[in-house]
Motif scaffolding. Structure first.
Motif, PDB file in Angstrom:
ATOM      1  N   THR A 279      48.182  53.410  65.563  1.00  0.00           N
ATOM      2  CA  THR A 279      49.114  54.410  65.055  1.00  0.00           C
ATOM      3  C   THR A 279      48.380  55.715  64.790  1.00  0.00           C
ATOM      4  OG1 THR A 279      50.470  52.696  64.015  1.00  0.00           O
ATOM      5  CG2 THR A 279      50.750  54.946  63.216  1.00  0.00           C
ATOM      6  N   GLU A 280      48.924  56.796  65.315  1.00  0.00           N
ATOM      7  CA  GLU A 280      48.420  58.145  65.030  1.00  0.00           C
ATOM      8  C   GLU A 280      49.623  59.065  64.847  1.00  0.00           C
ATOM      9  OE1 GLU A 280      45.147  59.893  65.270  1.00  0.00           O
ATOM     10  OE2 GLU A 280      44.050  58.892  66.900  1.00  0.00           O
ATOM     11  N   SER A 281      49.433  60.114  64.092  1.00  0.00           N
ATOM     12  CA  SER A 281      50.480  61.135  63.974  1.00  0.00           C
ATOM     13  C   SER A 281      50.232  62.292  64.944  1.00  0.00           C
ATOM     14  CB  SER A 281      50.554  61.661  62.544  1.00  0.00           C
ATOM     15  OG  SER A 281      49.293  62.131  62.106  1.00  0.00           O
ATOM     16  N   PHE A 282      49.085  62.254  65.634  1.00  0.00           N
ATOM     17  CA  PHE A 282      48.743  63.315  66.588  1.00  0.00           C
ATOM     18  C   PHE A 282      48.083  62.696  67.814  1.00  0.00           C
ATOM     19  CE2 PHE A 282      45.474  66.033  68.450  1.00  0.00           C
ATOM     20  CZ  PHE A 282      46.196  67.172  68.764  1.00  0.00           C
ATOM     21  N   TRP A 284      46.556  64.490  71.559  1.00  0.00           N
ATOM     22  CA  TRP A 284      46.376  65.788  72.209  1.00  0.00           C
ATOM     23  C   TRP A 284      47.324  65.999  73.385  1.00  0.00           C
ATOM     24  CZ3 TRP A 284      45.102  66.869  77.271  1.00  0.00           C
ATOM     25  CH2 TRP A 284      44.680  65.779  78.048  1.00  0.00           C
ATOM     26  N   ASP A 285      47.724  64.919  74.076  1.00  0.00           N
ATOM     27  CA  ASP A 285      48.527  65.014  75.292  1.00  0.00           C
ATOM     28  C   ASP A 285      49.980  64.617  75.047  1.00  0.00           C
ATOM     29  OD1 ASP A 285      48.778  65.661  77.980  1.00  0.00           O
ATOM     30  OD2 ASP A 285      48.229  63.660  78.690  1.00  0.00           O
ATOM     31  N   LEU A 286      50.444  64.743  73.805  1.00  0.00           N
ATOM     32  CA  LEU A 286      51.800  64.299  73.476  1.00  0.00           C
ATOM     33  C   LEU A 286      52.870  65.242  74.007  1.00  0.00           C
ATOM     34  CD1 LEU A 286      53.339  62.080  71.858  1.00  0.00           C
ATOM     35  CD2 LEU A 286      53.266  63.640  69.903  1.00  0.00           C
ATOM     36  N   ASN A 287      52.639  66.562  73.896  1.00  0.00           N
ATOM     37  CA  ASN A 287      53.634  67.534  74.341  1.00  0.00           C
ATOM     38  C   ASN A 287      52.952  68.884  74.590  1.00  0.00           C
ATOM     39  OD1 ASN A 287      53.437  68.936  71.752  1.00  0.00           O
ATOM     40  ND2 ASN A 287      54.740  67.313  70.896  1.00  0.00           N
ATOM     41  N   ASP A 288      53.718  69.880  74.952  1.00  0.00           N
ATOM     42  CA  ASP A 288      53.151  71.188  75.297  1.00  0.00           C
ATOM     43  C   ASP A 288      52.420  71.824  74.116  1.00  0.00           C
ATOM     44  OD1 ASP A 288      54.061  70.985  77.877  1.00  0.00           O
ATOM     45  OD2 ASP A 288      55.849  72.219  77.564  1.00  0.00           O
ATOM     46  N   ARG A 289      52.957  71.672  72.908  1.00  0.00           N
ATOM     47  CA  ARG A 289      52.322  72.301  71.750  1.00  0.00           C
ATOM     48  C   ARG A 289      50.999  71.622  71.393  1.00  0.00           C
ATOM     49  NH1 ARG A 289      56.231  74.020  66.862  1.00  0.00           N
ATOM     50  NH2 ARG A 289      54.406  75.353  66.472  1.00  0.00           N
ATOM     51  N   THR A 290      50.948  70.286  71.472  1.00  0.00           N
ATOM     52  CA  THR A 290      49.680  69.604  71.167  1.00  0.00           C
ATOM     53  C   THR A 290      48.622  69.947  72.201  1.00  0.00           C
ATOM     54  OG1 THR A 290      50.395  67.592  72.348  1.00  0.00           O
ATOM     55  CG2 THR A 290      50.835  67.698  69.975  1.00  0.00           C
ATOM     56  N   ARG A 291      49.044  70.068  73.459  1.00  0.00           N
ATOM     57  CA  ARG A 291      48.082  70.457  74.499  1.00  0.00           C
ATOM     58  C   ARG A 291      47.589  71.888  74.278  1.00  0.00           C
ATOM     59  NH1 ARG A 291      51.394  66.858  77.489  1.00  0.00           N
ATOM     60  NH2 ARG A 291      52.974  68.451  77.914  1.00  0.00           N
ATOM     61  N   LEU A 307      37.774  64.194  71.578  1.00  0.00           N
ATOM     62  CA  LEU A 307      39.223  64.312  71.487  1.00  0.00           C
ATOM     63  C   LEU A 307      39.607  64.262  70.010  1.00  0.00           C
ATOM     64  CD1 LEU A 307      40.370  61.924  74.374  1.00  0.00           C
ATOM     65  CD2 LEU A 307      40.260  64.420  74.411  1.00  0.00           C
ATOM     66  N   PRO A 308      40.372  65.221  69.521  1.00  0.00           N
ATOM     67  CA  PRO A 308      40.727  65.240  68.097  1.00  0.00           C
ATOM     68  C   PRO A 308      41.714  64.135  67.743  1.00  0.00           C
ATOM     69  CG  PRO A 308      41.875  66.985  69.265  1.00  0.00           C
ATOM     70  CD  PRO A 308      40.926  66.372  70.259  1.00  0.00           C
ATOM     71  N   ASN A 309      41.537  63.571  66.544  1.00  0.00           N
ATOM     72  CA  ASN A 309      42.462  62.558  66.051  1.00  0.00           C
ATOM     73  C   ASN A 309      43.387  63.176  64.997  1.00  0.00           C
ATOM     74  OD1 ASN A 309      41.090  62.595  63.528  1.00  0.00           O
ATOM     75  ND2 ASN A 309      39.662  61.015  64.205  1.00  0.00           N
ATOM     76  N   SER A 310      44.152  62.322  64.315  1.00  0.00           N
ATOM     77  CA  SER A 310      45.115  62.812  63.327  1.00  0.00           C
ATOM     78  C   SER A 310      44.445  63.494  62.144  1.00  0.00           C
ATOM     79  CB  SER A 310      45.979  61.649  62.820  1.00  0.00           C
ATOM     80  OG  SER A 310      46.726  61.071  63.866  1.00  0.00           O
ATOM     81  N   GLY A 347      57.399  74.208  48.846  1.00  0.00           N
ATOM     82  CA  GLY A 347      58.674  74.898  48.967  1.00  0.00           C
ATOM     83  C   GLY A 347      58.877  75.611  50.287  1.00  0.00           C
ATOM     84  N   THR A 348      57.886  75.540  51.170  1.00  0.00           N
ATOM     85  CA  THR A 348      57.956  76.229  52.461  1.00  0.00           C
ATOM     86  C   THR A 348      57.789  75.217  53.591  1.00  0.00           C
ATOM     87  OG1 THR A 348      56.882  78.142  51.435  1.00  0.00           O
ATOM     88  CG2 THR A 348      57.003  78.099  53.852  1.00  0.00           C
ATOM     89  N   PRO A 349      58.689  75.151  54.563  1.00  0.00           N
ATOM     90  CA  PRO A 349      58.522  74.224  55.686  1.00  0.00           C
ATOM     91  C   PRO A 349      57.224  74.497  56.442  1.00  0.00           C
ATOM     92  CG  PRO A 349      60.745  75.133  55.661  1.00  0.00           C
ATOM     93  CD  PRO A 349      59.948  75.921  54.661  1.00  0.00           C
ATOM     94  N   THR A 350      56.608  73.452  56.955  1.00  0.00           N
ATOM     95  CA  THR A 350      55.407  73.595  57.771  1.00  0.00           C
ATOM     96  C   THR A 350      55.793  73.747  59.240  1.00  0.00           C
ATOM     97  OG1 THR A 350      55.192  71.197  58.078  1.00  0.00           O
ATOM     98  CG2 THR A 350      54.082  72.158  56.174  1.00  0.00           C
ATOM     99  N   ASP A 351      54.938  74.399  59.999  1.00  0.00           N
ATOM    100  CA  ASP A 351      55.167  74.508  61.444  1.00  0.00           C
ATOM    101  C   ASP A 351      53.852  74.903  62.106  1.00  0.00           C
ATOM    102  OD1 ASP A 351      56.608  74.425  63.838  1.00  0.00           O
ATOM    103  OD2 ASP A 351      57.073  76.570  63.758  1.00  0.00           O
ATOM    104  N   ASP A 352      53.371  74.075  63.010  1.00  0.00           N
ATOM    105  CA  ASP A 352      52.121  74.353  63.719  1.00  0.00           C
ATOM    106  C   ASP A 352      52.134  73.589  65.029  1.00  0.00           C
ATOM    107  OD1 ASP A 352      50.596  71.620  63.337  1.00  0.00           O
ATOM    108  OD2 ASP A 352      51.399  72.127  61.369  1.00  0.00           O
ATOM    109  N   ASP A 353      51.190  73.929  65.915  1.00  0.00           N
ATOM    110  CA  ASP A 353      51.170  73.318  67.244  1.00  0.00           C
ATOM    111  C   ASP A 353      50.711  71.863  67.239  1.00  0.00           C
ATOM    112  OD1 ASP A 353      52.196  75.502  68.505  1.00  0.00           O
ATOM    113  OD2 ASP A 353      50.291  76.220  69.323  1.00  0.00           O
ATOM    114  N   ALA A 354      50.011  71.434  66.194  1.00  0.00           N
ATOM    115  CA  ALA A 354      49.550  70.047  66.155  1.00  0.00           C
ATOM    116  C   ALA A 354      50.688  69.088  65.833  1.00  0.00           C
ATOM    117  CB  ALA A 354      48.423  69.891  65.135  1.00  0.00           C
TER     118      ALA A 354
END
Length: 413
Positions: A279-282, A284-291, A307-310, A347-354
């Motif tokens: 099980t990982e939450s990340f 690298w090759d999952l989608n365009d943003r992770t790549r 290769l980076p892990n979670s 109080g602020t939603p997160t959003d990043d490419d990972a």
């Protein structure tokens, strides 16, 4: 005690080396200082270590490029997997080093020690290096952000899937410290919930166990269908090698690597790791943003094969969200109180490419989808980085322990 205190360079502009001692008055210079506390020389060096720090560096570079007036420095230290060493470093950083926030901070025992000091000093603790769910349970703190992966989410995805697939009797080989205990406890809950039984468990010393023969013999003698390895890093790799030497899987027994991360798969190689559920939450090759994230950060890694892990990706995500919050609050306001800054982060939603879009819960847990992967066979892999195939995705809302069940005092209040 010698601490490794250096600026991380690369795309981060040079803003001056920290002096050895800095008073509180001297630190009020508009510069945010991050203390990257990690394992630089031990069992978890590859699991977390310098690669995680490189991801922190990447987040700093990106936010400073977007906000030229924001100054950020990073100092690093090796906690040597010792809570007493970690506490001394953290106190030095907060009292005389002008550090505003901790990041990385694995393993669990080290994290708990640092957590106490961060709360006492009212500083920010971005814990992306320890996995124990106790950090958002009984040991939760208003100064802490954790994740986005923990022992509950790892045990939930892996143990549930393996048990439902017929692996209904389990025996645990567990690292004898907080992370291993939490991983075993959480996974055992899901084995039983799926209709399985836990036949026994054995604990091995941490760190430094290299001979797992006696532990694996106990596991075999239980006749469990699944031997669960509740550890990671060097312990996991050494234990997996010995399961192969003993021919355990050839006899039909399944081996579940509950703490397995992609860095462990790289170290083991596909011939040894193939077929493992993990099980990982990340990835690298999952989608365009992770790549996209991987392609930006990989030039900072010590070796091109990393290769980076979670945990690594989490260090990037947490640092980026913290610095966005600092930018929105203003440096002076953000430095007044770590609790106040963490509350603003929640109080602020997160959003990043990972990880994409997400949130931070009231208990400090970063919430994102969690993915169950199976390690590919050598024949299935298309190249050096093509290691995992997606089995299922657990939605963010179901991936982590229900908020009311963790025993976090803040939630009870």
């Amino acid at each position: 005690m010698t601490m490794n205190r250096r600026m991380l360079l690369g795309a981060v502009p040079l803003v001056g080396l920290l002096p050895q001692r800095r008073s509180a008055a001297q630190s009020a210079d508009g510069t945010i200082r991050l203390g990257a506390l990690t394992d630089m020389s031990g069992t978890y060096r590859d699991v977390e270590g310098p690669t995680g720090t490189a991801c922190v560096q990447q987040a700093v570079a990106e936010i400073m490029a977007e906000t030229p007036g924001l100054k950020v420095e990073i100092v690093t230290a090796d906690h040597q997997n010792r809570p007493d060493v970690a506490s001394a470093i953290v106190r030095e950083w907060f009292d005389r080093g002008g550090v505003d926030a901790l990041v990385q901070v694995g393993n669990t025992a080290v994290a708990l020690a640092a957590n106490t000091v961060a709360r006492e000093k009212d500083k920010v603790h971005l814990n992306t290096g320890a996995l124990s769910s106790v950090l958002t349970g009984a040991q939760c703190s208003p100064n802490l952000v954790h994740g986005p992966l923990d022992t509950w989410s790892m045990g939930h995805a892996t143990a549930t899937a393996v048990t439902k697939a017929g692996g209904d009797t389990w025996f645990f080989v567990t690292a004898d410290y907080a992370f291993g205990h939490a991983l075993q406890e959480d996974a055992s809950t899901f084995v039983r919930a799926a209709g399985g039984k836990v036949l026994g468990a054995v604990r091995h010393p941490f760190p430094g166990t290299t001979d797992f023969a006696s532990f694996l013999l106990q596991a075999q003698s239980s006749r469990a269908k699944v031997i669960a390895l509740a550890h990671s890093g060097g312990d996991l790799i050494n234990c997996m090698k010995q399961t192969q030497e003993f021919g355990i899987t050839r006899r039909g027994t399944k081996v579940a690597g509950l703490g397995t991360l992609i860095t462990d798969v790289v170290a083991m190689g596909l011939p040894l790791a193939q077929g493992l559920l993990m099980t990982e939450s990340f990835y690298w090759d999952l989608n365009d943003r992770t790549r996209a994230f991987y392609n930006r950060v990989k030039g900072r890694f010590e070796r091109p094969t990393i290769l980076p892990n979670s945990l690594h990706a989490g260090a990037y995500a947490a640092t980026l969200h913290y610095l966005k919050t600092v930018r929105a609050m203003g440096v002076a306001e953000a430095r007044v109180s770590g609790q106040r800054t963490v509350a603003a982060m929640k109080g602020t939603p997160t959003d990043d490419d990972a990880y994409g879009a997400g949130t931070i819960r009231a208990d400090g847990q970063m919430i994102a989808p969690v993915h169950l992967f199976q390690v590919k066979t050598p024949a299935e892999s298309r190249g050096a980085g093509d290691l995992l195939k997606l089995v299922e995705t657990v939605a963010a809302e179901q991936a982590f322990r229900p908020l009311a069940d963790g025993g976090c005092p803040m939630i009870r209040a």
